[in-house]
Scaffold this motif. Structure first.
Motif, PDB file in Angstrom:
ATOM      1  N   ASP A  98       0.697  -1.110  -0.011  1.00  0.00           N
ATOM      2  CA  ASP A  98      -0.173   0.079  -0.089  1.00  0.00           C
ATOM      3  C   ASP A  98       0.993   0.840   0.043  1.00  0.00           C
ATOM      4  O   ASP A  98       0.624   2.184  -0.929  1.00  0.00           O
ATOM      5  N   MET A 155       2.419   1.691  -3.461  1.00  0.00           N
ATOM      6  CA  MET A 155       0.969   2.710  -4.403  1.00  0.00           C
ATOM      7  C   MET A 155       0.641   4.099  -3.856  1.00  0.00           C
ATOM      8  O   MET A 155       0.282   4.277  -4.955  1.00  0.00           O
ATOM      9  N   ARG A 196      -3.089   0.704  -9.239  1.00  0.00           N
ATOM     10  CA  ARG A 196      -2.253  -0.233  -8.331  1.00  0.00           C
ATOM     11  C   ARG A 196      -1.648  -1.561  -9.381  1.00  0.00           C
ATOM     12  O   ARG A 196      -2.179  -1.574 -10.213  1.00  0.00           O
TER      13      ARG A 196
END
Length: 293
Positions: free
Chosen positions: A142, A145, A168
């Motif tokens: 996460d 990204m 993503r």
């Protein structure tokens, strides 16, 4: 002459309708539009609604203002461990600056997607180069990204007039030529861990069994000790009772013991005893007072 008037009127109305169709246009809420005059930018980011243009002189180009999806083909990147990874990703984007978007891409959505894919690919390559496989897949996915999206937002907005909404990663795989080797190493590592866990379990089990055996021996020893103590106390108590009873009436106690001995001696047929005739065993058989002749 009057008979041709309706025809001229009809032709005039058709010409007016044609001119109106070429002069009026509508920009919907989901669109962005620019007006061109002889191919040059005349008006950018036209507001939604009904508008006028000069036919054959001005042209209007429409673009989708909704969030769009860029599904790039899988690419190979090297991570921090120098392992080659096949990464399949996608991005969400939309047009925010129509003038800059038209200038940089000529309004071609395929060219825009191509330019955007190049920048995303470069960003992914940089991010994967800083992380190991476990970090990229699970630990910092996460965060990676978010860093990638933040790094692309300013560049694409200034250069392409596009806003990156999100980037993503759909899938991360090892190339086919190295995946089998990696799987073998993973299997060997799991088997090593399994053997280690089994040996630890056996060690703990042996400890539990040894402790249980020790407790069993201790419990049996304590039980035997307590039983012997109770048995000794019982025997002592019985002996004391016998002694007390014997002391109260010695003759009766001797008589009762002799009868008990007779009962246990002659309780089965065929028993044979070899005794002298003057043995004390027969005293109460000869004399009720138990006196020998």
């Amino acid at each position: 002459m009057n008979s041709n008037k309706p025809v001229f009127i009809l032709i005039g109305l058709l010409v007016l309708a044609f001119i109106a169709s070429k002069s009026l246009y509508v920009v919907s809420e989901t669109e962005r539009a620019v007006k061109l005059r002889f191919g040059k930018m005349e008006e950018a980011d036209i507001a939604p609604g009904l508008h006028l243009k000069v036919p054959f002189v001005e042209d209007v180009r429409f673009f989708d203002a909704r969030v769009q999806t860029l599904d790039a083909p899988p690419e190979d990147f090297l991570n921090a461990e120098k392992k080659l990874l096949t990464v399949d990703s996608f991005a969400k984007w939309r047009i925010i600056d129509v003038d800059r978007y038209y200038t940089s891409t000529n309004g071609d959505v395929r060219r825009a997607a191509s330019l955007l894919a190049q920048r995303i690919s470069e960003g992914l390559r940089n991010e994967f180069a800083l992380r190991s496989l476990s970090e990229a897949v699970a630990l910092e996915r996460d965060e990676m990204m978010e860093d990638l999206t933040a790094g692309l937002v300013d560049a694409t907005r200034e250069q392409l007039g596009i806003e990156i909404v999100d980037v993503r990663v759909k899938k991360i795989e090892l190339p086919n030529d190295v995946s089998s080797d990696v799987f073998r190493r993973m299997r060997a590592e799991r088997e090593r861990q399994a053997r280690e866990y089994r040996s630890q379990g056996q060690e703990v089990a042996e400890g539990i069994r040894a402790d249980a055996d020790r407790q069993k021996i201790v419990i049996e020893a304590n039980a035997y000790r307590d039983a012997e103590i109770l048995r000794g106390e019982g025997d002592a108590r019985a002996a004391a009772i016998y002694a007390e009873s014997y002391g109260k009436d010695t003759e009766f106690y001797t008589f009762w013991r002799s009868l008990d001995a007779y009962r246990h001696t002659f309780n089965r047929d065929g028993d044979i005893m070899v005794l002298q005739p003057d043995s004390e065993f027969f005293n109460y058989l000869k004399d009720s007072n138990g006196k020998a002749d």
